[in-house]
Motif scaffolding. Sequence first.
Motif, PDB file in Angstrom:
ATOM      1  N   ASN A   1       0.856  -1.181   0.000  1.00 42.66           N
ATOM      2  CA  ASN A   1       0.000   0.000   0.000  1.00 42.66           C
ATOM      3  C   ASN A   1       0.894   1.233   0.000  1.00 42.66           C
ATOM      4  O   ASN A   1       1.773   1.358   0.840  1.00 42.66           O
TER       5      ASN A   1
ATOM      6  N   ALA B   1      -2.620   0.481  -4.127  1.00 42.34           N
ATOM      7  CA  ALA B   1      -2.524  -0.761  -3.361  1.00 42.34           C
ATOM      8  C   ALA B   1      -2.698  -1.937  -4.304  1.00 42.34           C
ATOM      9  O   ALA B   1      -3.312  -1.800  -5.357  1.00 42.34           O
TER      10      ALA B   1
ATOM     11  N   CYS C   1      -4.170  -4.743  -3.290  1.00 44.31           N
ATOM     12  CA  CYS C   1      -5.180  -5.629  -2.728  1.00 44.31           C
ATOM     13  C   CYS C   1      -6.302  -5.847  -3.742  1.00 44.31           C
ATOM     14  O   CYS C   1      -6.465  -5.074  -4.672  1.00 44.31           O
TER      15      CYS C   1
ATOM     16  N   ASP D   1      -9.629  -5.704  -3.419  1.00 42.85           N
ATOM     17  CA  ASP D   1     -10.804  -4.841  -3.470  1.00 42.85           C
ATOM     18  C   ASP D   1     -10.493  -3.371  -3.733  1.00 42.85           C
ATOM     19  O   ASP D   1     -11.335  -2.641  -4.240  1.00 42.85           O
ATOM     20  N   GLY D   2      -9.276  -2.952  -3.369  1.00 41.39           N
ATOM     21  CA  GLY D   2      -8.912  -1.558  -3.615  1.00 41.39           C
ATOM     22  C   GLY D   2      -9.712  -0.549  -2.814  1.00 41.39           C
ATOM     23  O   GLY D   2      -9.679   0.646  -3.081  1.00 41.39           O
ATOM     24  N   LEU D   3     -10.434  -1.046  -1.809  1.00 38.65           N
ATOM     25  CA  LEU D   3     -11.288  -0.128  -1.042  1.00 38.65           C
ATOM     26  C   LEU D   3     -10.477   0.891  -0.243  1.00 38.65           C
ATOM     27  O   LEU D   3     -10.931   1.999   0.004  1.00 38.65           O
ATOM     28  N   CYS D   4      -9.262   0.486   0.146  1.00 35.64           N
ATOM     29  CA  CYS D   4      -8.445   1.386   0.962  1.00 35.64           C
ATOM     30  C   CYS D   4      -8.116   2.667   0.193  1.00 35.64           C
ATOM     31  O   CYS D   4      -7.936   3.734   0.784  1.00 35.64           O
TER      32      CYS D   4
ATOM     33  N   CYS E   1      -6.786  -1.376   5.179  1.00 36.44           N
ATOM     34  CA  CYS E   1      -6.783  -2.328   4.076  1.00 36.44           C
ATOM     35  C   CYS E   1      -6.841  -3.713   4.691  1.00 36.44           C
ATOM     36  O   CYS E   1      -5.843  -4.200   5.217  1.00 36.44           O
TER      37      CYS E   1
HETATM   38 ZN    ZN Z   1      -6.692  -2.323   0.223  1.00 37.07          ZN
END
Ligand code: ZN
Lengths: 143, 165
Positions: free
Chosen positions: A83, A97, A99, A101-104, A119
């Motif tokens: 991240n 990032a 990850c 989902d990329g929500l962070c 995350c």
């Molecule tokens: Zn994330």
Amino acid sequence: MKTDKNTIDKTEKKSGGKPVSYKKDLIFIGIFLAVGLILAAVVFLGKKAGNSVTVSVSGKEVISFSLDEDLEYMIEGKDGGKNLLIIKDGKAWIEEANCRDGLCINMGKIDSVGQSGICLPNEVVVSIGSDEVTDEGPDVVVY
Amino acid sequence: MKTSKFTKYGLLIALALIMSYIEAQIPVFFAIPGIKLGLTNVVVLFALYAMDFKSAFIINIFRIILVGFMFGNGVSILFSLAGGFLSLLVMVLLKKFTDLKIITVSVAGGIAHNIGQIIVAMLMLQTNSIAWYLLVLWFTGIAAGVLVGIIGGEVVKRVRWEDQN
Ligand SMILES: [Zn+2]
């Protein structure tokens, strides 16, 4: 409209017997809202500008930075998770990032004590505090 | 008689799966990944009122596990378990020991659902900097609870599923 109301009244009278009172329900909902407002008051009145950014991975504090200093830092998360943390103009956020989902990335910029960016896949938490900065060494800063 | 009950379970679990899928399409900008609004609670609420606690419990377990394997992962199953069962527990207790209306029970369930999830997030990430999430999830819990309560209440009123005894 009228028929609707009648059916409702009938069913409720049938099951209850006594006339329907929403008093208790209103009290309960009122309590829920009041607690929410208290929570909001605590959060917003207690809101103060933080001066540090702490990075934790899997529950362990990894490093912290001053919020006053602009920098970019690649956080090494769990299982090769990465991240990219950016601190700029007194705000911190996760820019990139790897990850799922990329929500962070979508969590926005944070700058007040107690705010955090999370995350979950990489088990990374970036939180704003008013603590002392443990490391400002230039060797960890990636520009 | 047994078959009829199983048919109901199957129907409700299938409905829960569809609703989970829909809910998964709603991106929640503030969300800790994996946290859900709990709209699927409509099915559990319906089962609780139109059937009984045992049915609600069974449907809850199956929907969480199936949804977890279909759309989620280990983490989201944990969130769902904590949220789903805290919510069900609160709703069962309120239904049993108070004469509150279904909508109030549902709102309490909605809040409990989100509190359960946030507790898991706290434990998992070993962090307590979640005040903001708690605030947001408190109010979204109320909102989801109202929505679920209205829909659930209407469905319970219209669909008469007398339990075969
Ligand atoms: Zn994330």
